[in-house]
Design a protein around this motif. Structure first.
Motif, PDB file in Angstrom:
ATOM      1  N   ALA A  40       1.126   7.289   2.322  1.00 38.52           N
ATOM      2  CA  ALA A  40      -0.035   6.710   1.658  1.00 38.52           C
ATOM      3  C   ALA A  40      -0.886   7.848   1.102  1.00 38.52           C
ATOM      4  CB  ALA A  40      -0.848   5.872   2.645  1.00 38.52           C
ATOM      5  N   THR A  41      -1.061   7.857  -0.206  1.00 36.39           N
ATOM      6  CA  THR A  41      -1.772   8.969  -0.822  1.00 36.39           C
ATOM      7  C   THR A  41      -3.058   8.500  -1.484  1.00 36.39           C
ATOM      8  OG1 THR A  41      -0.720   8.862  -3.014  1.00 36.39           O
ATOM      9  CG2 THR A  41       0.463  10.046  -1.270  1.00 36.39           C
ATOM     10  N   MET A  42      -3.995   9.433  -1.585  1.00 37.01           N
ATOM     11  CA  MET A  42      -5.272   9.156  -2.245  1.00 37.01           C
ATOM     12  C   MET A  42      -5.897  10.465  -2.685  1.00 37.01           C
ATOM     13  SD  MET A  42      -7.420   8.059   1.193  1.00 37.01           S
ATOM     14  CE  MET A  42      -6.073   6.990   1.753  1.00 37.01           C
TER      15      MET A  42
ATOM     16  N   LYS B 179      13.698   3.275   4.940  1.00 35.44           N
ATOM     17  CA  LYS B 179      13.368   3.690   3.584  1.00 35.44           C
ATOM     18  C   LYS B 179      11.989   4.322   3.544  1.00 35.44           C
ATOM     19  CE  LYS B 179      16.146   0.600   0.680  1.00 35.44           C
ATOM     20  NZ  LYS B 179      16.073  -0.386  -0.422  1.00 35.44           N
ATOM     21  N   ASN B 180      11.835   5.331   2.689  1.00 39.23           N
ATOM     22  CA  ASN B 180      10.550   5.978   2.481  1.00 39.23           C
ATOM     23  C   ASN B 180       9.905   5.440   1.215  1.00 39.23           C
ATOM     24  OD1 ASN B 180      11.091   7.609   4.656  1.00 39.23           O
ATOM     25  ND2 ASN B 180      11.842   9.314   3.425  1.00 39.23           N
ATOM     26  N   VAL B 181       8.604   5.182   1.272  1.00 42.06           N
ATOM     27  CA  VAL B 181       7.876   4.739   0.093  1.00 42.06           C
ATOM     28  C   VAL B 181       6.644   5.614  -0.095  1.00 42.06           C
ATOM     29  CG1 VAL B 181       6.706   2.923   1.449  1.00 42.06           C
ATOM     30  CG2 VAL B 181       6.720   2.792  -1.058  1.00 42.06           C
ATOM     31  N   LEU B 182       6.468   6.081  -1.302  1.00 41.82           N
ATOM     32  CA  LEU B 182       5.281   6.843  -1.693  1.00 41.82           C
ATOM     33  C   LEU B 182       4.393   5.914  -2.504  1.00 41.82           C
ATOM     34  CD1 LEU B 182       3.500   9.300  -2.430  1.00 41.82           C
ATOM     35  CD2 LEU B 182       5.205   9.914  -4.152  1.00 41.82           C
ATOM     36  N   ILE B 183       3.166   5.728  -2.054  1.00 40.50           N
ATOM     37  CA  ILE B 183       2.221   4.839  -2.726  1.00 40.50           C
ATOM     38  C   ILE B 183       0.990   5.642  -3.119  1.00 40.50           C
ATOM     39  CG2 ILE B 183       0.924   2.678  -2.596  1.00 40.50           C
ATOM     40  CD1 ILE B 183       2.691   1.860  -0.231  1.00 40.50           C
ATOM     41  N   THR B 184       0.587   5.548  -4.374  1.00 44.74           N
ATOM     42  CA  THR B 184      -0.626   6.233  -4.820  1.00 44.74           C
ATOM     43  C   THR B 184      -1.817   5.285  -4.758  1.00 44.74           C
ATOM     44  OG1 THR B 184      -0.303   5.680  -7.176  1.00 44.74           O
ATOM     45  CG2 THR B 184       0.729   7.704  -6.350  1.00 44.74           C
ATOM     46  N   GLY B 185      -3.000   5.859  -4.572  1.00 40.95           N
ATOM     47  CA  GLY B 185      -4.232   5.072  -4.588  1.00 40.95           C
ATOM     48  C   GLY B 185      -4.354   4.092  -3.440  1.00 40.95           C
ATOM     49  N   THR B 186      -4.271   4.594  -2.207  1.00 42.90           N
ATOM     50  CA  THR B 186      -4.220   3.695  -1.041  1.00 42.90           C
ATOM     51  C   THR B 186      -5.527   3.588  -0.264  1.00 42.90           C
ATOM     52  OG1 THR B 186      -3.400   5.475   0.372  1.00 42.90           O
ATOM     53  CG2 THR B 186      -1.746   4.098  -0.722  1.00 42.90           C
TER      54      THR B 186
ATOM     55  N   GLU C  68      -3.555  -2.371   0.990  1.00 46.64           N
ATOM     56  CA  GLU C  68      -2.797  -3.497   1.539  1.00 46.64           C
ATOM     57  C   GLU C  68      -1.295  -3.238   1.475  1.00 46.64           C
ATOM     58  OE1 GLU C  68      -4.102  -5.826   3.169  1.00 46.64           O
ATOM     59  OE2 GLU C  68      -6.180  -5.947   2.518  1.00 46.64           O
ATOM     60  N   SER C  69      -0.839  -2.587   0.419  1.00 46.94           N
ATOM     61  CA  SER C  69       0.595  -2.292   0.279  1.00 46.94           C
ATOM     62  C   SER C  69       1.063  -1.328   1.353  1.00 46.94           C
ATOM     63  CB  SER C  69       0.884  -1.711  -1.106  1.00 46.94           C
ATOM     64  OG  SER C  69       0.619  -2.649  -2.121  1.00 46.94           O
ATOM     65  N   ALA C  70       0.261  -0.302   1.627  1.00 46.33           N
ATOM     66  CA  ALA C  70       0.639   0.670   2.657  1.00 46.33           C
ATOM     67  C   ALA C  70       0.855  -0.021   4.003  1.00 46.33           C
ATOM     68  CB  ALA C  70      -0.428   1.748   2.768  1.00 46.33           C
ATOM     69  N   ILE C  71      -0.064  -0.883   4.363  1.00 43.69           N
ATOM     70  CA  ILE C  71       0.030  -1.600   5.644  1.00 43.69           C
ATOM     71  C   ILE C  71       1.219  -2.545   5.642  1.00 43.69           C
ATOM     72  CG2 ILE C  71      -1.139  -3.279   7.119  1.00 43.69           C
ATOM     73  CD1 ILE C  71      -3.795  -1.995   6.104  1.00 43.69           C
ATOM     74  N   LEU C  72       1.380  -3.297   4.558  1.00 47.72           N
ATOM     75  CA  LEU C  72       2.452  -4.293   4.495  1.00 47.72           C
ATOM     76  C   LEU C  72       3.835  -3.634   4.531  1.00 47.72           C
ATOM     77  CD1 LEU C  72       2.957  -7.347   4.223  1.00 47.72           C
ATOM     78  CD2 LEU C  72       3.027  -7.025   1.737  1.00 47.72           C
TER      79      LEU C  72
END
Length: 286
Positions: A31-33, A3-10, A17-21
């Motif tokens: 992981a975006t910033m 699965k792919n996950v896009l996370i803002t504010g990493t 922590e979410s990106a790593i986990l």
């Protein structure tokens, strides 16, 4: 299939922590910033632990930046399975003393960014008939708090947006919606912000100042004496986010600690996870 996950504010905190986990649990993480100059810490973790994380620029206040990041992911992988709307910023200042620019900024970062990131991924999730959108709101999205009314207003808006969206996209397109509502999060930024505000009194002046000083004294007391009851780590919140992403029937909303649960009880007691209300809305309108 991964699965792919896009996370803002990493760059820091819950997003970091979410990106790593997520990567450690076999997700492909984007992981975006806003500022890639702040990516060194994450790059180091990626290299040390051989994590499946790709860092992309994404400024949630700029629609072209959001669209560019989403386009990059679709071109690489053809799908986005999970969006974690994490980017946001605290703001403590009286409404009377806040500038027009500050009011627009706190709304853009905390509310409009969520709307536009969600808007960007919806066409792809709709076409694939699956997806999950997780927005990190706050207990401040349920309970208004002194000197945080502009921040709370933006978070209340996110809660209403997500609740309305859940009433039709989940059943129609299998797109699951959740608001994650932390209380305090223990970070270096939070600690320094409290100390700076208390010593400089920069967010309130005149007749507001004595009220603000009482407010800051309470913040300092909770930070110094009750951290274990009130404040969570970024990792503890990230663990809740991961659990939600792996839940076949996730709640509309969830608090991340007992303190947060107790703090919001008057607002949530009749329907703690929001699922009864979504059903009522759906039955009433659809």
């Amino acid at each position: 299939m991964t699965k792919n996950v896009l996370i803002t504010g990493t760059s820091t905190g819950v997003g970091f922590e979410s990106a790593i986990l997520f990567a450690k649990n076999n997700y492909k993480v984007y992981a975006t910033m806003r500022n890639l100059e702040k990516s060194e810490k994450l790059k180091q973790k990626i290299q040390e632990e051989n994590l499946n994380i790709e860092i992309l620029p994404l400024d949630v206040t700029k629609i072209d930046s959001i669209e560019s990041a989403v386009k990059t992911i679709i071109e690489k992988d053809g799908k986005i399975d999970v969006l974690v709307n994490n980017a946001g910023a605290g703001f403590a200042k009286t409404t009377e003393q806040a500038s027009e620019e500050e009011i627009k900024w706190v709304t853009d970062v905390n509310y409009h960014g969520v709307v536009f990131c969600t808007q960007a991924v919806l066409p792809y999730m709709r076409k694939q008939k699956s997806g999950q959108i997780i927005s990190i709101t706050s207990v401040g999205g349920l309970v208004g708090q002194p000197f945080n009314e502009l921040y709370c207003g933006a978070k209340f808006a996110v809660e209403g947006f997500m609740e309305g969206l859940a009433a039709y996209v989940t059943d129609a397109f299998n797109i699951k919606i959740t608001c994650v509502e932390p209380g305090g999060i223990a970070t270096e930024f939070m600690t320094s912000a409290i100390e700076k505000s208390a010593t400089e009194g920069q967010f309130a002046t005149g007749e507001y100042l004595p009220i603000f000083e009482r407010y800051m004294a309470g913040n300092q007391k909770r930070a110094n004496e009750g951290k274990e009851q009130v404040y969570q780590t970024g990792l503890e919140v990230a663990e809740v986010i991961l659990d939600i992403s792996e839940n076949e029937n996730p709640p509309l909303r969830i608090r991340t600690s007992k303190w947060a649960e107790d703090f919001c009880e008057l607002k949530t007691k009749a329907d703690p996870d929001g699922t009864k209300l979504v059903k009522q809305i759906t039955d009433s309108f659809l």
